[in-house]
Design a protein around this motif. Structure first.
Motif, PDB file in Angstrom:
ATOM      1  N   MET A 114       0.846  -1.169   0.000  1.00  0.00           N
ATOM      2  CA  MET A 114       0.000   0.000   0.000  1.00  0.00           C
ATOM      3  C   MET A 114       0.890   1.231   0.000  1.00  0.00           C
ATOM      4  O   MET A 114       1.865   1.299   0.721  1.00  0.00           O
ATOM      5  N   THR A 115       0.509   2.224  -0.759  1.00  0.00           N
ATOM      6  CA  THR A 115       1.362   3.393  -0.891  1.00  0.00           C
ATOM      7  C   THR A 115       1.094   4.452   0.157  1.00  0.00           C
ATOM      8  O   THR A 115       1.837   5.403   0.277  1.00  0.00           O
ATOM      9  N   GLU A 116       0.054   4.309   0.922  1.00  0.00           N
ATOM     10  CA  GLU A 116      -0.296   5.336   1.906  1.00  0.00           C
ATOM     11  C   GLU A 116       0.547   5.179   3.158  1.00  0.00           C
ATOM     12  O   GLU A 116       0.800   4.076   3.614  1.00  0.00           O
ATOM     13  N   GLN A 117       0.981   6.277   3.717  1.00  0.00           N
ATOM     14  CA  GLN A 117       1.678   6.265   4.996  1.00  0.00           C
ATOM     15  C   GLN A 117       0.648   6.098   6.097  1.00  0.00           C
ATOM     16  O   GLN A 117      -0.506   6.488   5.943  1.00  0.00           O
ATOM     17  N   HIS A 118       1.072   5.563   7.227  1.00  0.00           N
ATOM     18  CA  HIS A 118       0.155   5.324   8.332  1.00  0.00           C
ATOM     19  C   HIS A 118      -0.617   6.583   8.727  1.00  0.00           C
ATOM     20  O   HIS A 118      -1.807   6.545   8.950  1.00  0.00           O
ATOM     21  N   GLY A 119       0.050   7.719   8.783  1.00  0.00           N
ATOM     22  CA  GLY A 119      -0.602   8.958   9.179  1.00  0.00           C
ATOM     23  C   GLY A 119      -1.603   9.471   8.156  1.00  0.00           C
ATOM     24  O   GLY A 119      -2.452  10.280   8.470  1.00  0.00           O
ATOM     25  N   ASP A 120      -1.485   9.026   6.910  1.00  0.00           N
ATOM     26  CA  ASP A 120      -2.369   9.476   5.838  1.00  0.00           C
ATOM     27  C   ASP A 120      -3.513   8.506   5.580  1.00  0.00           C
ATOM     28  O   ASP A 120      -4.306   8.734   4.683  1.00  0.00           O
ATOM     29  N   ARG A 121      -3.593   7.441   6.327  1.00  0.00           N
ATOM     30  CA  ARG A 121      -4.609   6.418   6.085  1.00  0.00           C
ATOM     31  C   ARG A 121      -5.992   6.949   6.371  1.00  0.00           C
ATOM     32  O   ARG A 121      -6.207   7.694   7.315  1.00  0.00           O
ATOM     33  N   ARG A 122      -6.925   6.534   5.533  1.00  0.00           N
ATOM     34  CA  ARG A 122      -8.321   6.915   5.734  1.00  0.00           C
ATOM     35  C   ARG A 122      -8.994   5.893   6.626  1.00  0.00           C
ATOM     36  O   ARG A 122      -8.600   4.734   6.683  1.00  0.00           O
ATOM     37  N   SER A 123     -10.042   6.315   7.301  1.00  0.00           N
ATOM     38  CA  SER A 123     -10.776   5.401   8.166  1.00  0.00           C
ATOM     39  C   SER A 123     -11.535   4.392   7.316  1.00  0.00           C
ATOM     40  O   SER A 123     -11.810   4.630   6.136  1.00  0.00           O
ATOM     41  N   ALA A 124     -11.899   3.270   7.927  1.00  0.00           N
ATOM     42  CA  ALA A 124     -12.672   2.248   7.220  1.00  0.00           C
ATOM     43  C   ALA A 124     -13.988   2.829   6.725  1.00  0.00           C
ATOM     44  O   ALA A 124     -14.423   2.539   5.615  1.00  0.00           O
ATOM     45  N   GLY A 125     -14.616   3.672   7.527  1.00  0.00           N
ATOM     46  CA  GLY A 125     -15.885   4.276   7.125  1.00  0.00           C
ATOM     47  C   GLY A 125     -15.735   5.169   5.911  1.00  0.00           C
ATOM     48  O   GLY A 125     -16.595   5.193   5.025  1.00  0.00           O
ATOM     49  N   GLU A 126     -14.627   5.893   5.849  1.00  0.00           N
ATOM     50  CA  GLU A 126     -14.376   6.764   4.700  1.00  0.00           C
ATOM     51  C   GLU A 126     -14.130   5.937   3.443  1.00  0.00           C
ATOM     52  O   GLU A 126     -14.616   6.267   2.360  1.00  0.00           O
ATOM     53  N   LEU A 127     -13.384   4.839   3.584  1.00  0.00           N
ATOM     54  CA  LEU A 127     -13.146   3.959   2.437  1.00  0.00           C
ATOM     55  C   LEU A 127     -14.436   3.305   1.974  1.00  0.00           C
ATOM     56  O   LEU A 127     -14.698   3.206   0.774  1.00  0.00           O
ATOM     57  N   GLU A 128     -15.258   2.861   2.929  1.00  0.00           N
ATOM     58  CA  GLU A 128     -16.540   2.264   2.563  1.00  0.00           C
ATOM     59  C   GLU A 128     -17.400   3.271   1.809  1.00  0.00           C
ATOM     60  O   GLU A 128     -18.031   2.935   0.806  1.00  0.00           O
ATOM     61  N   ALA A 129     -17.430   4.500   2.281  1.00  0.00           N
ATOM     62  CA  ALA A 129     -18.218   5.539   1.616  1.00  0.00           C
ATOM     63  C   ALA A 129     -17.701   5.793   0.202  1.00  0.00           C
ATOM     64  O   ALA A 129     -18.492   5.963  -0.730  1.00  0.00           O
ATOM     65  N   SER A 130     -16.390   5.795   0.024  1.00  0.00           N
ATOM     66  CA  SER A 130     -15.798   5.996  -1.302  1.00  0.00           C
ATOM     67  C   SER A 130     -16.164   4.851  -2.242  1.00  0.00           C
ATOM     68  O   SER A 130     -16.481   5.072  -3.414  1.00  0.00           O
ATOM     69  N   VAL A 131     -16.103   3.637  -1.726  1.00  0.00           N
ATOM     70  CA  VAL A 131     -16.448   2.469  -2.539  1.00  0.00           C
ATOM     71  C   VAL A 131     -17.924   2.517  -2.934  1.00  0.00           C
ATOM     72  O   VAL A 131     -18.278   2.292  -4.099  1.00  0.00           O
ATOM     73  N   LEU A 132     -18.792   2.833  -1.988  1.00  0.00           N
ATOM     74  CA  LEU A 132     -20.221   2.934  -2.300  1.00  0.00           C
ATOM     75  C   LEU A 132     -20.486   4.039  -3.314  1.00  0.00           C
ATOM     76  O   LEU A 132     -21.286   3.861  -4.242  1.00  0.00           O
ATOM     77  N   ALA A 133     -19.804   5.161  -3.183  1.00  0.00           N
ATOM     78  CA  ALA A 133     -19.971   6.256  -4.138  1.00  0.00           C
ATOM     79  C   ALA A 133     -19.578   5.800  -5.544  1.00  0.00           C
ATOM     80  O   ALA A 133     -20.252   6.141  -6.529  1.00  0.00           O
ATOM     81  N   ALA A 134     -18.507   5.031  -5.647  1.00  0.00           N
ATOM     82  CA  ALA A 134     -18.078   4.513  -6.951  1.00  0.00           C
ATOM     83  C   ALA A 134     -19.134   3.576  -7.533  1.00  0.00           C
ATOM     84  O   ALA A 134     -19.437   3.634  -8.733  1.00  0.00           O
ATOM     85  N   LEU A 135     -19.712   2.733  -6.695  1.00  0.00           N
ATOM     86  CA  LEU A 135     -20.754   1.809  -7.167  1.00  0.00           C
ATOM     87  C   LEU A 135     -22.000   2.565  -7.622  1.00  0.00           C
ATOM     88  O   LEU A 135     -22.581   2.247  -8.659  1.00  0.00           O
TER      89      LEU A 135
END
Length: 124
Positions: free
Chosen positions: A1-22
């Motif tokens: 994964m290319t993201e640094q630990h401090g730049d990681r998004r929360s699981a909820g934010e990732l879920e929201a991004s995935v749902l938005a894409a769908l």
């Protein structure tokens, strides 16, 4: 994964991004297609894990496509929030107290909307 630990998004934010894409795609998507749309440096396995969790939560349906699955959202954004609210209510034992507290914390505008909906005015 290319993201640094401090730049990681929360699981909820990732879920929201995935749902938005769908929702934006308007058709079933594979994890690889979701990953391409998000273009966020996420591993395919990360996207697959998020989609699997969303499926377990009932937020997406999946259908076999080749060796994997293609995913579609089961509801729009409002439907998803409503599911979350129901899930939270079900976690408590005293639904009356929970609902009373929820209603007491509503803004006057939201209270008006709720009253109209309860009176059968679906146009609100």
């Amino acid at each position: 994964m290319t993201e640094q630990h401090g730049d990681r998004r929360s699981a909820g934010e990732l879920e929201a991004s995935v749902l938005a894409a769908l929702w934006a795609a308007g058709r079933p998507l594979t994890p690889g297609e979701v990953r391409e749309i998000l273009d966020a440096g996420l591993a395919r396995t990360t996207v697959t894990t998020i989609l699997t969790r969303l499926h377990e939560k009932g937020a997406v349906d999946r259908a076999r496509q080749g060796r994997g699955y293609a995913y579609t959202p089961v509801a729009d954004n409002s439907g998803l929030y409503a599911r979350r609210m129901h899930a939270e209510l079900e976690r408590g034992e005293d639904h009356g107290s929970i609902l009373a507290r929820f209603v007491s914390d509503l803004s006057p505008e939201d209270e008006e909307i709720l009253r109209a909906l309860l009176d059968g005015d679906e146009e609100t």
